[in-house]
Design a protein around this motif. Structure first.
Motif, PDB file in Angstrom:
ATOM      1  N   SER A   1       0.844  -1.191   0.000  1.00  0.00           N
ATOM      2  CA  SER A   1       0.000   0.000   0.000  1.00  0.00           C
ATOM      3  C   SER A   1       0.880   1.242   0.000  1.00  0.00           C
ATOM      4  O   SER A   1       2.058   1.177   0.341  1.00  0.00           O
ATOM      5  N   GLY A   2       0.323   2.343  -0.409  1.00  0.00           N
ATOM      6  CA  GLY A   2       1.064   3.590  -0.430  1.00  0.00           C
ATOM      7  C   GLY A   2       1.714   3.883  -1.769  1.00  0.00           C
ATOM      8  O   GLY A   2       2.022   5.036  -2.071  1.00  0.00           O
ATOM      9  N   ARG A   3       1.973   2.855  -2.543  1.00  0.00           N
ATOM     10  CA  ARG A   3       2.506   3.008  -3.892  1.00  0.00           C
ATOM     11  C   ARG A   3       2.402   1.663  -4.587  1.00  0.00           C
ATOM     12  O   ARG A   3       2.245   0.622  -3.944  1.00  0.00           O
ATOM     13  N   THR A   4       2.522   1.683  -5.896  1.00  0.00           N
ATOM     14  CA  THR A   4       2.523   0.436  -6.632  1.00  0.00           C
ATOM     15  C   THR A   4       3.942  -0.092  -6.764  1.00  0.00           C
ATOM     16  O   THR A   4       4.900   0.685  -6.866  1.00  0.00           O
ATOM     17  N   PHE A   5       4.062  -1.409  -6.744  1.00  0.00           N
ATOM     18  CA  PHE A   5       5.361  -2.046  -6.933  1.00  0.00           C
ATOM     19  C   PHE A   5       5.380  -2.855  -8.226  1.00  0.00           C
ATOM     20  O   PHE A   5       6.141  -3.811  -8.340  1.00  0.00           O
ATOM     21  N   SER A   6       4.542  -2.470  -9.167  1.00  0.00           N
ATOM     22  CA  SER A   6       4.451  -3.213 -10.428  1.00  0.00           C
ATOM     23  C   SER A   6       5.768  -3.207 -11.191  1.00  0.00           C
ATOM     24  O   SER A   6       6.028  -4.115 -11.982  1.00  0.00           O
ATOM     25  N   ASN A   7       6.585  -2.214 -10.983  1.00  0.00           N
ATOM     26  CA  ASN A   7       7.861  -2.124 -11.696  1.00  0.00           C
ATOM     27  C   ASN A   7       9.040  -2.568 -10.838  1.00  0.00           C
ATOM     28  O   ASN A   7      10.195  -2.341 -11.214  1.00  0.00           O
ATOM     29  N   ASN A   8       8.760  -3.214  -9.729  1.00  0.00           N
ATOM     30  CA  ASN A   8       9.809  -3.657  -8.816  1.00  0.00           C
ATOM     31  C   ASN A   8       9.830  -5.174  -8.720  1.00  0.00           C
ATOM     32  O   ASN A   8       8.774  -5.811  -8.669  1.00  0.00           O
ATOM     33  N   ALA A   9      11.037  -5.703  -8.672  1.00  0.00           N
ATOM     34  CA  ALA A   9      11.168  -7.105  -8.307  1.00  0.00           C
ATOM     35  C   ALA A   9      10.820  -7.255  -6.829  1.00  0.00           C
ATOM     36  O   ALA A   9      11.008  -6.325  -6.040  1.00  0.00           O
ATOM     37  N   MET A  10      10.302  -8.427  -6.481  1.00  0.00           N
ATOM     38  CA  MET A  10       9.885  -8.678  -5.103  1.00  0.00           C
ATOM     39  C   MET A  10      10.498  -9.991  -4.627  1.00  0.00           C
ATOM     40  O   MET A  10      10.886 -10.838  -5.449  1.00  0.00           O
ATOM     41  N   ALA A  11      10.540 -10.176  -3.327  1.00  0.00           N
ATOM     42  CA  ALA A  11      11.139 -11.401  -2.800  1.00  0.00           C
ATOM     43  C   ALA A  11      10.571 -11.740  -1.433  1.00  0.00           C
ATOM     44  O   ALA A  11       9.948 -10.905  -0.777  1.00  0.00           O
ATOM     45  N   TRP A  12      10.806 -12.971  -1.048  1.00  0.00           N
ATOM     46  CA  TRP A  12      10.531 -13.451   0.302  1.00  0.00           C
ATOM     47  C   TRP A  12      11.850 -13.877   0.936  1.00  0.00           C
ATOM     48  O   TRP A  12      12.668 -14.550   0.299  1.00  0.00           O
ATOM     49  N   PHE A  13      12.015 -13.486   2.175  1.00  0.00           N
ATOM     50  CA  PHE A  13      13.126 -13.918   3.003  1.00  0.00           C
ATOM     51  C   PHE A  13      12.556 -14.536   4.268  1.00  0.00           C
ATOM     52  O   PHE A  13      11.373 -14.377   4.573  1.00  0.00           O
ATOM     53  N   ARG A  14      13.398 -15.216   5.013  1.00  0.00           N
ATOM     54  CA  ARG A  14      12.950 -15.759   6.301  1.00  0.00           C
ATOM     55  C   ARG A  14      14.086 -15.697   7.309  1.00  0.00           C
ATOM     56  O   ARG A  14      15.262 -15.651   6.931  1.00  0.00           O
TER      57      ARG A  14
END
Length: 128
Positions: free
Chosen positions: A25-38
């Motif tokens: 929320s607050g901005r779009t991340f459509s142009n960003n790579a995303m990831a999961w860490f643990r």
């Protein structure tokens, strides 16, 4: 205010499945790579999976190959982590993160400083 909010964590028996979601929320991340860490207690935060901006490429840690998958829904500004065949060693707090790039070169997808936004994390506990 830009936020990444994870949900879907919980307690599951070994062999079970969970699906985590990361809503932005607050901005779009459509142009960003995303990831999961643990991050497990007493251990460093480790890379799990990443996806480039359009979902065309994904990157998976060896420890979760053939069990975990990552996907994204641009319309919902959400990234998902499907976890199958869970093991007790998968117990950790799971974080989603947004990279400062649209796609990755080399093996930088696992490089923590590449990620500019982080969620607060969601606990996943796998019982044996």
């Amino acid at each position: 205010q830009v936020q990444l909010v994870e949900s879907g964590g919980g307690l599951v028996q070994a062999g079970g499945s969970l699906r985590l979601a990361c809503a932005a929320s607050g901005r779009t991340f459509s142009n960003n790579a995303m990831a999961w860490f643990r991050q497990a207690p007493g251990k460093e935060r480790e890379f799990v999976l990443a996806i480039n901006w359009n979902g065309g490429s994904t990157y998976t840690a060896d420890s979760v190959k053939r069990r975990f998958t990552i996907s994204r829904d641009h319309a919902k500004n959400t990234v998902y982590l499907q976890m199958n065949s869970l093991k007790p060693e998968d117990t950790a707090v799971y974080f989603c993160a947004a990279a400062g790039v649209a796609y990755f070169s080399g093996t930088y997808y696992s490089h923590l400083p590449l990620y500019h936004y982080w969620g607060q994390g969601t606990q996943v506990t796998v019982s044996s």
